[in-house]
Design a protein around this motif. Structure first.
Motif, PDB file in Angstrom:
ATOM      1  N   GLU A  51      -6.237  45.296 -26.070  1.00 46.14           N
ATOM      2  CA  GLU A  51      -6.171  45.626 -24.648  1.00 46.14           C
ATOM      3  C   GLU A  51      -7.522  46.121 -24.142  1.00 46.14           C
ATOM      4  OE1 GLU A  51      -3.118  48.227 -23.390  1.00 46.14           O
ATOM      5  OE2 GLU A  51      -1.473  46.830 -23.829  1.00 46.14           O
ATOM      6  N   ASN A  52      -7.828  45.742 -22.917  1.00 49.18           N
ATOM      7  CA  ASN A  52      -9.043  46.151 -22.206  1.00 49.18           C
ATOM      8  C   ASN A  52     -10.314  45.508 -22.744  1.00 49.18           C
ATOM      9  OD1 ASN A  52      -7.614  47.969 -20.408  1.00 49.18           O
ATOM     10  ND2 ASN A  52      -7.421  49.345 -22.181  1.00 49.18           N
ATOM     11  N   ASP A  53     -10.194  44.541 -23.626  1.00 49.64           N
ATOM     12  CA  ASP A  53     -11.370  43.784 -24.051  1.00 49.64           C
ATOM     13  C   ASP A  53     -11.940  43.003 -22.874  1.00 49.64           C
ATOM     14  OD1 ASP A  53     -11.679  44.447 -26.728  1.00 49.64           O
ATOM     15  OD2 ASP A  53     -10.442  42.795 -27.467  1.00 49.64           O
ATOM     16  N   ILE A  54     -13.258  42.846 -22.900  1.00 51.09           N
ATOM     17  CA  ILE A  54     -13.932  41.939 -21.972  1.00 51.09           C
ATOM     18  C   ILE A  54     -14.353  40.733 -22.801  1.00 51.09           C
ATOM     19  CG2 ILE A  54     -15.843  41.622 -20.363  1.00 51.09           C
ATOM     20  CD1 ILE A  54     -15.875  44.649 -19.971  1.00 51.09           C
ATOM     21  N   LEU A  55     -13.651  39.626 -22.589  1.00 53.33           N
ATOM     22  CA  LEU A  55     -13.818  38.446 -23.415  1.00 53.33           C
ATOM     23  C   LEU A  55     -14.596  37.368 -22.665  1.00 53.33           C
ATOM     24  CD1 LEU A  55     -10.099  38.003 -24.587  1.00 53.33           C
ATOM     25  CD2 LEU A  55     -11.866  39.413 -25.667  1.00 53.33           C
ATOM     26  N   ALA A  56     -15.323  36.567 -23.414  1.00 53.33           N
ATOM     27  CA  ALA A  56     -15.877  35.320 -22.889  1.00 53.33           C
ATOM     28  C   ALA A  56     -15.344  34.194 -23.756  1.00 53.33           C
ATOM     29  CB  ALA A  56     -17.400  35.342 -22.917  1.00 53.33           C
ATOM     30  N   VAL A  57     -14.912  33.121 -23.133  1.00 52.55           N
ATOM     31  CA  VAL A  57     -14.447  31.950 -23.880  1.00 52.55           C
ATOM     32  C   VAL A  57     -15.166  30.718 -23.328  1.00 52.55           C
ATOM     33  CG1 VAL A  57     -12.195  32.919 -24.463  1.00 52.55           C
ATOM     34  CG2 VAL A  57     -12.453  31.586 -22.370  1.00 52.55           C
ATOM     35  N   ASP A  58     -15.481  29.803 -24.215  1.00 56.35           N
ATOM     36  CA  ASP A  58     -16.177  28.596 -23.789  1.00 56.35           C
ATOM     37  C   ASP A  58     -15.181  27.536 -23.310  1.00 56.35           C
ATOM     38  OD1 ASP A  58     -15.119  27.448 -26.070  1.00 56.35           O
ATOM     39  OD2 ASP A  58     -17.044  26.901 -26.952  1.00 56.35           O
ATOM     40  N   ALA A  59     -15.668  26.313 -23.147  1.00 54.77           N
ATOM     41  CA  ALA A  59     -14.825  25.234 -22.626  1.00 54.77           C
ATOM     42  C   ALA A  59     -14.291  24.329 -23.728  1.00 54.77           C
ATOM     43  CB  ALA A  59     -15.616  24.407 -21.617  1.00 54.77           C
ATOM     44  N   SER A  60     -14.380  24.766 -24.974  1.00 50.07           N
ATOM     45  CA  SER A  60     -13.902  23.937 -26.082  1.00 50.07           C
ATOM     46  C   SER A  60     -12.381  23.890 -26.103  1.00 50.07           C
ATOM     47  CB  SER A  60     -14.412  24.499 -27.412  1.00 50.07           C
ATOM     48  OG  SER A  60     -13.819  25.760 -27.677  1.00 50.07           O
ATOM     49  N   THR A  61     -11.834  22.846 -26.720  1.00 48.31           N
ATOM     50  CA  THR A  61     -10.378  22.731 -26.804  1.00 48.31           C
ATOM     51  C   THR A  61      -9.791  23.748 -27.786  1.00 48.31           C
ATOM     52  OG1 THR A  61     -10.627  20.948 -28.436  1.00 48.31           O
ATOM     53  CG2 THR A  61     -10.345  20.310 -26.134  1.00 48.31           C
ATOM     54  N   THR A  62     -10.575  24.197 -28.757  1.00 47.77           N
ATOM     55  CA  THR A  62     -10.078  25.225 -29.671  1.00 47.77           C
ATOM     56  C   THR A  62      -9.965  26.561 -28.952  1.00 47.77           C
ATOM     57  OG1 THR A  62     -11.201  24.059 -31.475  1.00 47.77           O
ATOM     58  CG2 THR A  62     -10.361  26.257 -31.951  1.00 47.77           C
ATOM     59  N   ALA A  63     -10.975  26.913 -28.163  1.00 45.05           N
ATOM     60  CA  ALA A  63     -10.891  28.144 -27.369  1.00 45.05           C
ATOM     61  C   ALA A  63      -9.769  28.044 -26.342  1.00 45.05           C
ATOM     62  CB  ALA A  63     -12.221  28.413 -26.687  1.00 45.05           C
ATOM     63  N   LEU A  64      -9.516  26.839 -25.844  1.00 44.20           N
ATOM     64  CA  LEU A  64      -8.424  26.649 -24.890  1.00 44.20           C
ATOM     65  C   LEU A  64      -7.068  26.951 -25.530  1.00 44.20           C
ATOM     66  CD1 LEU A  64      -8.016  25.791 -21.931  1.00 44.20           C
ATOM     67  CD2 LEU A  64      -7.640  23.465 -22.754  1.00 44.20           C
ATOM     68  N   GLU A  65      -6.931  26.626 -26.820  1.00 38.91           N
ATOM     69  CA  GLU A  65      -5.700  26.983 -27.530  1.00 38.91           C
ATOM     70  C   GLU A  65      -5.530  28.500 -27.583  1.00 38.91           C
ATOM     71  OE1 GLU A  65      -3.265  25.177 -28.549  1.00 38.91           O
ATOM     72  OE2 GLU A  65      -4.140  23.193 -28.220  1.00 38.91           O
ATOM     73  N   LEU A  66      -6.639  29.220 -27.742  1.00 38.62           N
ATOM     74  CA  LEU A  66      -6.581  30.684 -27.728  1.00 38.62           C
ATOM     75  C   LEU A  66      -6.152  31.183 -26.349  1.00 38.62           C
ATOM     76  CD1 LEU A  66      -7.108  33.502 -28.904  1.00 38.62           C
ATOM     77  CD2 LEU A  66      -9.534  33.182 -28.333  1.00 38.62           C
ATOM     78  N   VAL A  67      -6.705  30.617 -25.303  1.00 38.06           N
ATOM     79  CA  VAL A  67      -6.335  30.994 -23.939  1.00 38.06           C
ATOM     80  C   VAL A  67      -4.841  30.781 -23.707  1.00 38.06           C
ATOM     81  CG1 VAL A  67      -6.614  30.333 -21.514  1.00 38.06           C
ATOM     82  CG2 VAL A  67      -8.635  30.639 -22.970  1.00 38.06           C
ATOM     83  N   CYS A  68      -4.308  29.695 -24.242  1.00 36.09           N
ATOM     84  CA  CYS A  68      -2.884  29.380 -24.061  1.00 36.09           C
ATOM     85  C   CYS A  68      -1.966  30.472 -24.589  1.00 36.09           C
ATOM     86  CB  CYS A  68      -2.542  28.055 -24.738  1.00 36.09           C
ATOM     87  SG  CYS A  68      -3.156  26.587 -23.898  1.00 36.09           S
ATOM     88  N   ILE A  69      -2.379  31.152 -25.659  1.00 31.55           N
ATOM     89  CA  ILE A  69      -1.492  32.129 -26.304  1.00 31.55           C
ATOM     90  C   ILE A  69      -1.883  33.572 -25.999  1.00 31.55           C
ATOM     91  CG2 ILE A  69      -0.832  30.551 -28.152  1.00 31.55           C
ATOM     92  CD1 ILE A  69      -2.787  32.019 -30.002  1.00 31.55           C
ATOM     93  N   LEU A  70      -2.857  33.776 -25.111  1.00 28.08           N
ATOM     94  CA  LEU A  70      -3.197  35.149 -24.734  1.00 28.08           C
ATOM     95  C   LEU A  70      -1.996  35.813 -24.066  1.00 28.08           C
ATOM     96  CD1 LEU A  70      -6.820  35.029 -23.228  1.00 28.08           C
ATOM     97  CD2 LEU A  70      -6.095  36.127 -25.360  1.00 28.08           C
TER      98      LEU A  70
END
Length: 222
Positions: A51-70
């Motif tokens: 909680e309260n992390d400041i995250l940066a994620v790129d445009a890769s499909t692997t990072a997109l999988e991470l975004v999906c389950i946040l």
């Protein structure tokens, strides 16, 4: 001799072939490639987010999988990936910041000086990204200078950086190198990655995590 010519990457007790990948495939194609492995890598990466992390994620499909389950919890997510920003629109607890920039239609992302200047405005404590190729000797590479530049910047800005790469990325060189292996803090891969690769990565001092189906299942049931 083959290593000097760039055709093999040396490993302890042997060598691995080096493959060249100069062009990017459309995002829709990449997302369906090794999808199960990418999901496991994403689940492993999720264990590092609080909680309260400041995250940066790129445009890769692997990072997109991470975004999906946040989970919908207090987070700030900064991204230059258009799909990543769109997927987070229905999670009100997450503050989403898009960088702006020049559209790369193939990767569905925003690149260039505007995107990079935007990233420099933030204090990022964790960055999650992937790479087109991982050469054990020369490092991470991307399909263009613009992609390499923004990945390099993310590694520099984040307090802790996480490289998310499935087994198919090792022994691959693309057009432009973004960073050395040691420029990231943690590398997460899947359990199909060659043991010789894992051994060499461990000797480099990089923290390596292997996302296996069994380990993910055990953690979810705990």
């Amino acid at each position: 001799k083959l290593s000097d010519e760039g055709r093999l990457a040396r490993t302890h007790g042997g060598a691995l072939s080096v493959r060249y990948q100069r062009f990017d495939l459309p995002s829709s194609v990449r997302r369906n490639t090794l999808a199960a492995e990418k999901r496991r890598i994403a689940q492993q990466a999720l264990s590092h987010i609080e909680e309260n992390d400041i995250l940066a994620v790129d445009a890769s499909t692997t990072a997109l999988e991470l975004v999906c389950i946040l989970p919908d919890m207090p987070l700030t997510v900064i991204t230059y990936g258009i799909d990543a920003a769109r997927l987070l629109a229905d999670r009100p607890a997450i503050q989403v910041i898009s960088t702006g920039g020049e559209l790369d239609a193939q990767s569905i992302c925003l690149l260039g000086p505007i995107a990079e200047d935007s990233l420099r405005r933030f204090s990022i404590n964790k960055a999650f990204f992937s790479s087109k190729g991982v050469d054990l000797d020369r490092g991470y590479s991307e399909v263009s200078l613009a992609h390499a530049s923004i990945k390099r910047l993310l590694m520099q800005l984040a307090s802790r950086s996480f490289m998310l790469v499935d087994h198919s990325k090792f022994g691959v060189r693309s057009m432009a190198f973004s960073a050395k292996i040691s420029d990231t803090d943690v590398l997460i891969t899947d359990d199909q990655t060659d043991e010789r690769v894992l051994e060499k990565l461990a000797r480099s001092g990089l923290e390596v995590e292997v996302a296996s189906a069994e380990a993910i299942s055990e953690r979810d049931s705990a």
